[in-house]
Design an enzyme around this catalytic site. Structure first.
Site, PDB file in Angstrom:
ATOM      1  N   TYR A  64      27.983  55.590  33.206  1.00 34.69           N
ATOM      2  CA  TYR A  64      28.441  54.481  32.357  1.00 34.69           C
ATOM      3  C   TYR A  64      28.125  54.710  30.886  1.00 34.69           C
ATOM      4  O   TYR A  64      28.882  54.286  30.008  1.00 34.69           O
ATOM      5  CB  TYR A  64      27.865  53.156  32.879  1.00 34.69           C
ATOM      6  N   GLN A  99      41.792  44.654  34.105  1.00 33.53           N
ATOM      7  CA  GLN A  99      40.873  45.303  35.044  1.00 33.53           C
ATOM      8  C   GLN A  99      39.946  46.241  34.272  1.00 33.53           C
ATOM      9  O   GLN A  99      38.995  46.779  34.825  1.00 33.53           O
ATOM     10  CB  GLN A  99      41.647  46.118  36.087  1.00 33.53           C
ATOM     11  N   ASN A 100      40.274  46.472  33.006  1.00 35.25           N
ATOM     12  CA  ASN A 100      39.541  47.440  32.207  1.00 35.25           C
ATOM     13  C   ASN A 100      38.217  46.861  31.712  1.00 35.25           C
ATOM     14  O   ASN A 100      38.097  45.662  31.492  1.00 35.25           O
ATOM     15  CB  ASN A 100      40.377  47.894  31.002  1.00 35.25           C
ATOM     16  N   HIS A 116      36.940  42.765  35.955  1.00 37.69           N
ATOM     17  CA  HIS A 116      36.032  43.766  36.534  1.00 37.69           C
ATOM     18  C   HIS A 116      34.788  43.939  35.679  1.00 37.69           C
ATOM     19  O   HIS A 116      34.042  44.904  35.848  1.00 37.69           O
ATOM     20  CB  HIS A 116      36.741  45.112  36.720  1.00 37.69           C
ATOM     21  N   CYS A 124      20.198  41.983  34.558  1.00 42.72           N
ATOM     22  CA  CYS A 124      18.956  42.417  35.211  1.00 42.72           C
ATOM     23  C   CYS A 124      18.977  42.065  36.698  1.00 42.72           C
ATOM     24  O   CYS A 124      19.371  40.965  37.086  1.00 42.72           O
ATOM     25  CB  CYS A 124      17.759  41.728  34.537  1.00 42.72           C
ATOM     26  N   CYS A 127      15.411  39.597  37.210  1.00 38.87           N
ATOM     27  CA  CYS A 127      15.163  38.220  36.758  1.00 38.87           C
ATOM     28  C   CYS A 127      16.489  37.552  36.432  1.00 38.87           C
ATOM     29  O   CYS A 127      17.544  38.180  36.446  1.00 38.87           O
ATOM     30  CB  CYS A 127      14.233  38.236  35.533  1.00 38.87           C
ATOM     31  N   GLY A 191      50.211  49.537  33.179  1.00 40.93           N
ATOM     32  CA  GLY A 191      49.256  50.635  33.337  1.00 40.93           C
ATOM     33  C   GLY A 191      48.275  50.464  34.475  1.00 40.93           C
ATOM     34  O   GLY A 191      47.078  50.705  34.304  1.00 40.93           O
ATOM     35  N   SER A 193      47.706  51.144  38.861  1.00 37.62           N
ATOM     36  CA  SER A 193      48.217  51.824  40.068  1.00 37.62           C
ATOM     37  C   SER A 193      48.371  50.856  41.231  1.00 37.62           C
ATOM     38  O   SER A 193      48.834  51.222  42.301  1.00 37.62           O
ATOM     39  CB  SER A 193      47.242  52.944  40.484  1.00 37.62           C
ATOM     40  N   GLU A 219      54.399  55.540  36.388  1.00 33.80           N
ATOM     41  CA  GLU A 219      55.000  55.947  37.683  1.00 33.80           C
ATOM     42  C   GLU A 219      54.910  54.765  38.641  1.00 33.80           C
ATOM     43  O   GLU A 219      54.175  53.807  38.372  1.00 33.80           O
ATOM     44  CB  GLU A 219      54.225  57.133  38.261  1.00 33.80           C
TER      45      GLU A 219
HETATM   46  C1  BV8 Z   1      36.398  42.251  46.430  1.00 29.05           C
HETATM   47  C2  BV8 Z   1      34.317  48.897  38.507  1.00 29.05           C
HETATM   48  C3  BV8 Z   1      35.724  40.718  48.094  1.00 29.05           C
HETATM   49  C4  BV8 Z   1      33.948  49.003  37.133  1.00 29.05           C
HETATM   50  C5  BV8 Z   1      36.338  48.698  39.775  1.00 29.05           C
HETATM   51  C6  BV8 Z   1      40.580  47.805  52.338  1.00 29.05           C
HETATM   52  C7  BV8 Z   1      41.878  47.490  52.028  1.00 29.05           C
HETATM   53  C8  BV8 Z   1      42.187  46.712  50.910  1.00 29.05           C
HETATM   54  C9  BV8 Z   1      41.172  46.252  50.071  1.00 29.05           C
HETATM   55  C10 BV8 Z   1      39.889  46.578  50.375  1.00 29.05           C
HETATM   56  C11 BV8 Z   1      39.580  47.341  51.504  1.00 29.05           C
HETATM   57  N1  BV8 Z   1      38.233  47.490  51.530  1.00 29.05           N
HETATM   58  C12 BV8 Z   1      37.683  46.851  50.478  1.00 29.05           C
HETATM   59  C13 BV8 Z   1      38.691  46.279  49.771  1.00 29.05           C
HETATM   60  C14 BV8 Z   1      38.548  45.479  48.533  1.00 29.05           C
HETATM   61  C15 BV8 Z   1      38.334  46.405  47.323  1.00 29.05           C
HETATM   62  C16 BV8 Z   1      39.546  47.280  47.114  1.00 29.05           C
HETATM   63  O1  BV8 Z   1      40.569  46.847  46.621  1.00 29.05           O
HETATM   64  N2  BV8 Z   1      39.412  48.570  47.484  1.00 29.05           N
HETATM   65  C17 BV8 Z   1      40.543  49.478  47.327  1.00 29.05           C
HETATM   66  C18 BV8 Z   1      40.103  50.724  46.554  1.00 29.05           C
HETATM   67  C19 BV8 Z   1      41.048  49.811  48.718  1.00 29.05           C
HETATM   68  N3  BV8 Z   1      38.174  45.508  46.210  1.00 29.05           N
HETATM   69  C20 BV8 Z   1      36.940  45.079  45.913  1.00 29.05           C
HETATM   70  O2  BV8 Z   1      35.923  45.483  46.438  1.00 29.05           O
HETATM   71  C21 BV8 Z   1      36.883  43.992  44.845  1.00 29.05           C
HETATM   72  N4  BV8 Z   1      36.054  42.931  45.331  1.00 29.05           N
HETATM   73  O3  BV8 Z   1      37.431  42.459  47.010  1.00 29.05           O
HETATM   74  O4  BV8 Z   1      35.463  41.325  46.838  1.00 29.05           O
HETATM   75  C22 BV8 Z   1      35.291  41.702  49.151  1.00 29.05           C
HETATM   76  C23 BV8 Z   1      33.938  41.918  49.313  1.00 29.05           C
HETATM   77  C24 BV8 Z   1      33.526  42.817  50.310  1.00 29.05           C
HETATM   78  C25 BV8 Z   1      34.467  43.507  51.128  1.00 29.05           C
HETATM   79  C26 BV8 Z   1      35.828  43.287  50.926  1.00 29.05           C
HETATM   80  C27 BV8 Z   1      36.255  42.378  49.932  1.00 29.05           C
HETATM   81  C28 BV8 Z   1      36.255  44.547  43.580  1.00 29.05           C
HETATM   82  C29 BV8 Z   1      37.268  45.416  42.883  1.00 29.05           C
HETATM   83  C30 BV8 Z   1      36.679  45.933  41.560  1.00 29.05           C
HETATM   84  C31 BV8 Z   1      36.198  47.342  41.776  1.00 29.05           C
HETATM   85  N5  BV8 Z   1      35.686  47.864  40.511  1.00 29.05           N
HETATM   86  N6  BV8 Z   1      35.738  49.184  38.711  1.00 29.05           N
HETATM   87  C32 BV8 Z   1      34.331  50.324  36.636  1.00 29.05           C
HETATM   88  O5  BV8 Z   1      33.540  51.269  36.793  1.00 29.05           O
HETATM   89  O6  BV8 Z   1      35.451  50.378  36.110  1.00 29.05           O
HETATM   90  S1  BV8 Z   1      37.923  49.127  40.172  1.00 29.05           S
HETATM   91  C33 BV8 Z   1      38.552  50.393  39.238  1.00 29.05           C
HETATM   92  O7  BV8 Z   1      39.939  50.517  39.648  1.00 29.05           O
HETATM   93  C34 BV8 Z   1      38.613  50.079  37.748  1.00 29.05           C
HETATM   94  O8  BV8 Z   1      38.067  48.833  37.400  1.00 29.05           O
HETATM   95  C35 BV8 Z   1      40.112  50.044  37.469  1.00 29.05           C
HETATM   96  O9  BV8 Z   1      40.406  49.137  36.509  1.00 29.05           O
HETATM   97  C36 BV8 Z   1      40.636  49.641  38.798  1.00 29.05           C
HETATM   98  C37 BV8 Z   1      42.099  49.732  39.041  1.00 29.05           C
HETATM   99  O10 BV8 Z   1      42.582  50.979  38.624  1.00 29.05           O
HETATM  100  P1  BV8 Z   1      43.743  50.986  37.514  1.00 29.05           P
HETATM  101  O11 BV8 Z   1      43.297  50.172  36.351  1.00 29.05           O
HETATM  102  O12 BV8 Z   1      45.016  50.596  38.171  1.00 29.05           O
HETATM  103  O13 BV8 Z   1      43.730  52.497  37.059  1.00 29.05           O
HETATM  104  P2  BV8 Z   1      44.359  53.753  37.830  1.00 29.05           P
HETATM  105  O14 BV8 Z   1      43.794  54.973  37.229  1.00 29.05           O
HETATM  106  O15 BV8 Z   1      44.248  53.523  39.305  1.00 29.05           O
HETATM  107  O16 BV8 Z   1      45.933  53.664  37.480  1.00 29.05           O
HETATM  108  C38 BV8 Z   1      46.358  53.855  36.142  1.00 29.05           C
HETATM  109  C39 BV8 Z   1      47.858  53.635  36.123  1.00 29.05           C
HETATM  110  O17 BV8 Z   1      48.299  53.720  34.778  1.00 29.05           O
HETATM  111  C40 BV8 Z   1      48.637  54.672  36.919  1.00 29.05           C
HETATM  112  O18 BV8 Z   1      49.575  54.001  37.750  1.00 29.05           O
HETATM  113  C41 BV8 Z   1      49.369  55.500  35.842  1.00 29.05           C
HETATM  114  O19 BV8 Z   1      50.674  55.857  36.249  1.00 29.05           O
HETATM  115  C42 BV8 Z   1      49.455  54.524  34.691  1.00 29.05           C
HETATM  116  N7  BV8 Z   1      49.430  55.162  33.371  1.00 29.05           N
HETATM  117  C43 BV8 Z   1      48.684  56.238  32.991  1.00 29.05           C
HETATM  118  N8  BV8 Z   1      48.920  56.497  31.682  1.00 29.05           N
HETATM  119  C44 BV8 Z   1      49.815  55.564  31.245  1.00 29.05           C
HETATM  120  C45 BV8 Z   1      50.144  54.714  32.319  1.00 29.05           C
HETATM  121  N9  BV8 Z   1      51.020  53.696  32.200  1.00 29.05           N
HETATM  122  C46 BV8 Z   1      51.597  53.504  30.994  1.00 29.05           C
HETATM  123  N10 BV8 Z   1      51.339  54.288  29.919  1.00 29.05           N
HETATM  124  C47 BV8 Z   1      50.465  55.323  30.009  1.00 29.05           C
HETATM  125  N11 BV8 Z   1      50.225  56.079  28.916  1.00 29.05           N
HETATM  126 ZN    ZN Z   2      14.553  41.149  34.072  1.00 27.29          ZN
END
Ligand code: BV8
Ligand code: ZN
Length: 253
Positions: A64, A99-100, A116, A124, A127, A191, A193, A219
């Protein structure tokens, strides 16, 4: 693919916007799942999960800290700026959700719902002190709380962690109020996926409320079928044009 043209954002429209890592790609911040993806070289379970953090907090903090350095060196781009201008023009008729965690929307002048969390807030585990602003990047080892000595963690939402219920409520209220006011409800995803729940479900919520769904991406995302129209291309090109209905003709700057 649909011809790129200003979206019909009339004065009565309500615009819900969701952004993902792709909107910051042209600011130099790696996306998560692209070829240069952030997760490349790191296992998400190791760095973006509670378990991974507990197992090796130093490794997670180094990940991070590196992200903070990237984000601080980056500048908001034309897509961030166009959204900030649309926010000023539409006011409460627009809700920006991201999501960023890179803070670029805020630096562009927007006030996004950061569902996110934020790279630049720390909290912390030992505490009840509230999450606090934190831009430290020279992090060599896990950070300890000055008040209680407990382990500090980034104030981000990891996989398996719940999103802030107030954020989800604000999004659902925005959709419900648009419906109640019989306004044109429009959703624009930029932007992302469509890989992560619940953000990849917002398009479905809008369609269930008889709204229209638009996509601006490089895409087809995993949830491509949820969009009425898709504009494929670079966000810095497409977003200013798509928002010209709210902002007026985009300057070519
Ligand atoms: C929750 C942390 C309840 C901080 C992130 C099974 C099936 C379905 C769902 C689940 C499952 N098991 C668990 C889940 C739920 C899980 C989930 O969805 N998992 C997925 C991976 C299967 N979700 C969670 O856990 C969420 N909480 O559901 O709580 C719960 C509790 C317990 C159990 C179940 C449920 C919490 C989700 C948050 C996770 N934290 N980040 C950090 O370090 O960032 S997620 C991470 O992915 C980032 O935050 C990021 O923002 C996020 C999404 O990714 P994108 O932003 O879409 O980025 P990516 O690279 O993927 O795509 C970029 C896109 O941009 C591409 O399409 C590309 O083509 C395009 N692009 C690129 N360049 C350009 C462009 N477009 C235009 N112009 C350009 N120049
Ligand atoms: Zn503390």
């Amino acid at each position: 693919m649909t011809e790129l043209a200003p979206l019909p954002i009339t004065s009565a429209a309500r615009l819900l916007v969701l952004t993902g890592a792709g909107i910051s790609a042209e600011s130099g911040i790696a996306t998560f799942r692209g070829s240069d993806g952030l997760w490349n070289g790191e296992d998400p379970a190791q760095v973006a999960s509670r378990q991974g953090f507990r197992t090796d907090p130093t490794r997670a903090w180094r990940f991070y800290a590196d992200l903070r350095r990237q984000a601080l060196a980056a500048r908001p781009n034309a897509a961030h700026r166009a959204l900030a201008e649309a926010g000023r023009k539409l006011g409460p008729r627009m809700l920006l959700v991201t999501q960023n965690i890179d803070g670029l929307h805020t630096r562009a002048g927007s006030d996004p719902l950061e569902i996110h969390g934020s790279l630049f807030r720390t909290r912390c585990l030992g505490c009840a002190r509230p999450a606090f602003p934190d831009k430290r990047t020279a992090i060599k080892a896990a950070l300890a709380c000055e008040r209680c000595g407990g382990l500090l963690r980034p104030d981000v939402v990891w996989f398996g962690e719940e999103l802030d219920p107030a954020h989800l409520r604000a999004i659902k209220d925005f959709i419900r109020h648009a419906r109640h006011d019989r306004a044109l409800l429009a959703f624009l995803a930029i932007g992302t996926s469509g890989a992560v729940w619940p953000a990849n479900h917002f398009a479905t919520w809008v369609r269930e409320a008889h709204g229209v769904t638009w996509l601006a991406n490089l895409e087809p995302p995993e949830n491509a079928a949820d969009f009425n129209w898709a504009f494929y291309g670079l966000a810095t090109v497409s977003v200013p044009i798509l928002l010209a209905g709210a902002n007026g003709t985009p300057s070519l700057a």
